[in-house]
Design a protein around this motif. Sequence first.
Motif, PDB file in Angstrom:
ATOM      1  N   LEU A   1     -15.559  13.016 -14.462  1.00  0.00           N
ATOM      2  CA  LEU A   1     -14.902  14.054 -15.271  1.00  0.00           C
ATOM      3  C   LEU A   1     -14.327  15.148 -14.372  1.00  0.00           C
ATOM      4  O   LEU A   1     -13.216  15.629 -14.595  1.00  0.00           O
ATOM      5  CB  LEU A   1     -15.907  14.680 -16.244  1.00  0.00           C
ATOM      6  N   GLY A   2     -15.112  15.535 -13.367  1.00  0.00           N
ATOM      7  CA  GLY A   2     -14.645  16.556 -12.427  1.00  0.00           C
ATOM      8  C   GLY A   2     -13.423  16.078 -11.655  1.00  0.00           C
ATOM      9  O   GLY A   2     -12.483  16.834 -11.422  1.00  0.00           O
ATOM     10  N   GLU A   3     -13.441  14.805 -11.260  1.00  0.00           N
ATOM     11  CA  GLU A   3     -12.300  14.251 -10.524  1.00  0.00           C
ATOM     12  C   GLU A   3     -11.065  14.185 -11.419  1.00  0.00           C
ATOM     13  O   GLU A   3      -9.948  14.402 -10.957  1.00  0.00           O
ATOM     14  CB  GLU A   3     -12.652  12.860  -9.988  1.00  0.00           C
ATOM     15  N   TYR A   4     -11.288  13.899 -12.685  1.00  0.00           N
ATOM     16  CA  TYR A   4     -10.163  13.891 -13.638  1.00  0.00           C
ATOM     17  C   TYR A   4      -9.575  15.298 -13.734  1.00  0.00           C
ATOM     18  O   TYR A   4      -8.363  15.491 -13.650  1.00  0.00           O
ATOM     19  CB  TYR A   4     -10.647  13.425 -15.007  1.00  0.00           C
ATOM     20  N   ALA A   5     -10.460  16.280 -13.893  1.00  0.00           N
ATOM     21  CA  ALA A   5      -9.991  17.664 -14.028  1.00  0.00           C
ATOM     22  C   ALA A   5      -9.240  18.111 -12.782  1.00  0.00           C
ATOM     23  O   ALA A   5      -8.316  18.919 -12.864  1.00  0.00           O
ATOM     24  CB  ALA A   5     -11.175  18.586 -14.302  1.00  0.00           C
ATOM     25  N   ALA A   6      -9.647  17.575 -11.618  1.00  0.00           N
ATOM     26  CA  ALA A   6      -9.002  17.971 -10.359  1.00  0.00           C
ATOM     27  C   ALA A   6      -7.838  17.046  -9.998  1.00  0.00           C
ATOM     28  O   ALA A   6      -7.297  17.147  -8.896  1.00  0.00           O
ATOM     29  CB  ALA A   6     -10.043  17.964  -9.233  1.00  0.00           C
ATOM     30  N   SER A   7      -7.464  16.160 -10.926  1.00  0.00           N
ATOM     31  CA  SER A   7      -6.365  15.196 -10.672  1.00  0.00           C
ATOM     32  C   SER A   7      -6.611  14.361  -9.429  1.00  0.00           C
ATOM     33  O   SER A   7      -5.702  14.092  -8.652  1.00  0.00           O
ATOM     34  CB  SER A   7      -5.023  15.924 -10.542  1.00  0.00           C
ATOM     35  N   GLU A   8      -7.860  13.951  -9.219  1.00  0.00           N
ATOM     36  CA  GLU A   8      -8.172  13.149  -8.044  1.00  0.00           C
ATOM     37  C   GLU A   8      -8.279  11.658  -8.368  1.00  0.00           C
ATOM     38  O   GLU A   8      -8.559  10.854  -7.491  1.00  0.00           O
ATOM     39  CB  GLU A   8      -9.504  13.621  -7.429  1.00  0.00           C
ATOM     40  N   LEU A   9      -8.106  11.313  -9.631  1.00  0.00           N
ATOM     41  CA  LEU A   9      -8.244   9.905 -10.005  1.00  0.00           C
ATOM     42  C   LEU A   9      -6.929   9.157  -9.790  1.00  0.00           C
ATOM     43  O   LEU A   9      -5.853   9.744  -9.853  1.00  0.00           O
ATOM     44  CB  LEU A   9      -8.649   9.792 -11.474  1.00  0.00           C
TER      45      LEU A   9
ATOM     46  N   GLY B   1      -0.705  13.799  -3.102  1.00  0.00           N
ATOM     47  CA  GLY B   1      -0.405  12.521  -2.465  1.00  0.00           C
ATOM     48  C   GLY B   1      -0.360  11.432  -3.520  1.00  0.00           C
ATOM     49  O   GLY B   1      -1.152  11.455  -4.478  1.00  0.00           O
ATOM     50  N   TYR B   2       0.566  10.522  -3.360  1.00  0.00           N
ATOM     51  CA  TYR B   2       0.726   9.432  -4.339  1.00  0.00           C
ATOM     52  C   TYR B   2       0.819   8.135  -3.540  1.00  0.00           C
ATOM     53  O   TYR B   2       1.696   7.983  -2.687  1.00  0.00           O
ATOM     54  CB  TYR B   2       1.999   9.667  -5.143  1.00  0.00           C
ATOM     55  N   ASP B   3      -0.107   7.197  -3.784  1.00  0.00           N
ATOM     56  CA  ASP B   3      -0.092   5.988  -2.964  1.00  0.00           C
ATOM     57  C   ASP B   3       0.544   4.815  -3.702  1.00  0.00           C
ATOM     58  O   ASP B   3       0.942   4.928  -4.876  1.00  0.00           O
ATOM     59  CB  ASP B   3      -1.499   5.654  -2.445  1.00  0.00           C
ATOM     60  N   ALA B   4       0.613   3.693  -3.007  1.00  0.00           N
ATOM     61  CA  ALA B   4       1.328   2.533  -3.550  1.00  0.00           C
ATOM     62  C   ALA B   4       0.652   1.956  -4.786  1.00  0.00           C
ATOM     63  O   ALA B   4       1.258   1.234  -5.566  1.00  0.00           O
ATOM     64  CB  ALA B   4       1.436   1.458  -2.470  1.00  0.00           C
ATOM     65  N   ARG B   5      -0.615   2.294  -4.955  1.00  0.00           N
ATOM     66  CA  ARG B   5      -1.357   1.794  -6.113  1.00  0.00           C
ATOM     67  C   ARG B   5      -1.141   2.697  -7.336  1.00  0.00           C
ATOM     68  O   ARG B   5      -1.613   2.415  -8.421  1.00  0.00           O
ATOM     69  CB  ARG B   5      -2.841   1.818  -5.732  1.00  0.00           C
TER      70      ARG B   5
ATOM     71  N   ARG C   1      -2.135   5.941  -7.294  1.00  0.00           N
ATOM     72  CA  ARG C   1      -3.190   6.950  -7.335  1.00  0.00           C
ATOM     73  C   ARG C   1      -2.602   8.298  -6.896  1.00  0.00           C
ATOM     74  O   ARG C   1      -1.974   8.384  -5.840  1.00  0.00           O
ATOM     75  CB  ARG C   1      -4.334   6.547  -6.405  1.00  0.00           C
ATOM     76  N   LEU C   2      -2.838   9.313  -7.699  1.00  0.00           N
ATOM     77  CA  LEU C   2      -2.365  10.655  -7.378  1.00  0.00           C
ATOM     78  C   LEU C   2      -3.559  11.525  -6.999  1.00  0.00           C
ATOM     79  O   LEU C   2      -4.528  11.619  -7.747  1.00  0.00           O
ATOM     80  CB  LEU C   2      -1.656  11.267  -8.598  1.00  0.00           C
ATOM     81  N   ASP C   3      -3.488  12.109  -5.826  1.00  0.00           N
ATOM     82  CA  ASP C   3      -4.566  12.983  -5.360  1.00  0.00           C
ATOM     83  C   ASP C   3      -4.052  14.391  -5.165  1.00  0.00           C
ATOM     84  O   ASP C   3      -2.935  14.588  -4.691  1.00  0.00           O
ATOM     85  CB  ASP C   3      -5.129  12.488  -4.021  1.00  0.00           C
ATOM     86  N   SER C   4      -4.873  15.351  -5.530  1.00  0.00           N
ATOM     87  CA  SER C   4      -4.547  16.745  -5.259  1.00  0.00           C
ATOM     88  C   SER C   4      -5.261  17.138  -3.975  1.00  0.00           C
ATOM     89  O   SER C   4      -6.482  17.072  -3.893  1.00  0.00           O
ATOM     90  CB  SER C   4      -5.039  17.618  -6.423  1.00  0.00           C
TER      91      SER C   4
ATOM     92  N   GLY D   1       1.463   0.146   1.826  1.00  0.00           N
ATOM     93  CA  GLY D   1       2.663   0.617   1.131  1.00  0.00           C
ATOM     94  C   GLY D   1       2.916   2.095   1.387  1.00  0.00           C
ATOM     95  O   GLY D   1       2.328   2.700   2.276  1.00  0.00           O
ATOM     96  N   GLU D   2       3.784   2.661   0.564  1.00  0.00           N
ATOM     97  CA  GLU D   2       4.190   4.060   0.753  1.00  0.00           C
ATOM     98  C   GLU D   2       3.110   5.050   0.339  1.00  0.00           C
ATOM     99  O   GLU D   2       2.477   4.877  -0.699  1.00  0.00           O
ATOM    100  CB  GLU D   2       5.423   4.358  -0.107  1.00  0.00           C
ATOM    101  N   GLU D   3       2.950   6.051   1.146  1.00  0.00           N
ATOM    102  CA  GLU D   3       2.132   7.209   0.772  1.00  0.00           C
ATOM    103  C   GLU D   3       3.092   8.388   0.692  1.00  0.00           C
ATOM    104  O   GLU D   3       3.654   8.799   1.721  1.00  0.00           O
ATOM    105  CB  GLU D   3       1.062   7.503   1.835  1.00  0.00           C
ATOM    106  N   ARG D   4       3.302   8.881  -0.496  1.00  0.00           N
ATOM    107  CA  ARG D   4       4.259   9.981  -0.669  1.00  0.00           C
ATOM    108  C   ARG D   4       3.492  11.290  -0.847  1.00  0.00           C
ATOM    109  O   ARG D   4       2.643  11.396  -1.730  1.00  0.00           O
ATOM    110  CB  ARG D   4       5.136   9.743  -1.892  1.00  0.00           C
ATOM    111  N   PHE D   5       3.812  12.256  -0.028  1.00  0.00           N
ATOM    112  CA  PHE D   5       3.162  13.563  -0.126  1.00  0.00           C
ATOM    113  C   PHE D   5       4.188  14.588  -0.624  1.00  0.00           C
ATOM    114  O   PHE D   5       5.300  14.669  -0.096  1.00  0.00           O
ATOM    115  CB  PHE D   5       2.596  13.977   1.225  1.00  0.00           C
ATOM    116  N   THR D   6       3.808  15.313  -1.649  1.00  0.00           N
ATOM    117  CA  THR D   6       4.706  16.284  -2.251  1.00  0.00           C
ATOM    118  C   THR D   6       4.083  17.669  -2.173  1.00  0.00           C
ATOM    119  O   THR D   6       2.960  17.877  -2.652  1.00  0.00           O
ATOM    120  CB  THR D   6       4.959  15.935  -3.734  1.00  0.00           C
TER     121      THR D   6
END
Lengths: 164, 241
Positions: free
Chosen positions: B19-27, B158-162, B164-167, B193-198
């Motif tokens: 739940l904490g990871e969801y709230a932190a957009s780490e999932l 960060g957004y990976d090829a799978r 997954r969006l990480d804050s 694959g690509e790791e895109r950092f915004t």
Amino acid sequence: MSVSAAELDALFRSHGPRVFRRARRLLGRDADAHEVVQDVFLGLVERPGQLELRDGVSAWFYTATTHACLNRLRNMRGRARILAARGQPSEADPQLEPDALVQLRDALAQLPPPLGEVAVYTFVDGMTQEEIAPLLGCSRRQVGVLIERVRAWGREQEARCSTR
Amino acid sequence: VFDTLTPPRSEGCPSPLALGEYAASELAHDSHAQMAAHLSSCPRCREALRDLDDPSYLGSPQAKALRAELARRGGARPRGYAWLGAAAAAAAALLLFARSPGGEPDGARAKGADDSITVHVLHAGRVRRGGDGDEVMPGDALRFATTSARLCAFALYGYDARGRLDSYAQIDRLEPGREVALPSAVRLDDTPGEERFTAVFCDAPPDAHALTEAIRAGAGRLAGFPGCRVRSLVLHKAVAP
């Protein structure tokens, strides 16, 4: 490295409330929970490298809070013993909470690492072995072994109590 | 005592950590969507999520005092990259990571106006500058720093090829004109694959939910966001040998 004031503030505002909630749930008292938040964040200032190479910042705060709470429970148990030896009342107030939680905290205070951590993740948080394994940095199978050791410890304590 | 406790978690409900990871957009994208679907149908978890992020703690005198103490202590120690200490044979590499006398980071810059992000890559105990389009390997660690042209709110995702969006960072007041090393390093997993950092530099703290949804909608690409200047950096993760 250091963590700048701005970074610390951002971490505190996003994770501070969660650390506090978790600590209060594990310890049962606001005053203790506030001290745990302090331990976790000041510990981060002293050793910012702790945050590194974790899969996620949330996981770091989650495990750091668990460690800090278990340390506090162990210290509180030691303090309660000293106060009892002096004939003074302990700080714990079992009237405030159900017996099971009071007993659980007493048990957690006696379990050595990493059994205390395993007990919290399993019996308080309800996490699966697969979820616990990355937090402890071991395999699911090892987590299963640790849970069995926690249960065995609990049975041993019950047997001791019943023979007294 | 352990087995007499009421099971703390219902079947199908997420753990408190999840739940904490969801709230932190780490999932990851899929997990995030699954969690959102679960929350829409589970009042107990919605309540737990609200409880988790209850901001009332921040208004307590203890929290205010601690926040002031953290502001006083933050950045008081010499800057460096302690995460290298966690890696084998990193002592020599640490020298490569030292800031140049002029204070400019020597990593690659993703630049626009004067807002920038820089990245350094730790691979096999050695550190190198990372550059837009560079190849990285599973297990490599990344460390970011940022500089802004003016006082702003900052966030890095960060957004990976799978999918997954990480804050990786959220800073409400990023002081201008100096490099800020972000507090956590990133260890790359084995998804090729690509790791895109915004990175976004905003006039005010952005709506995190709207921002993450916009990044997801663009599969990691964010052309713009209201009130924010956007910089991006793309790395290509190779398959592990």
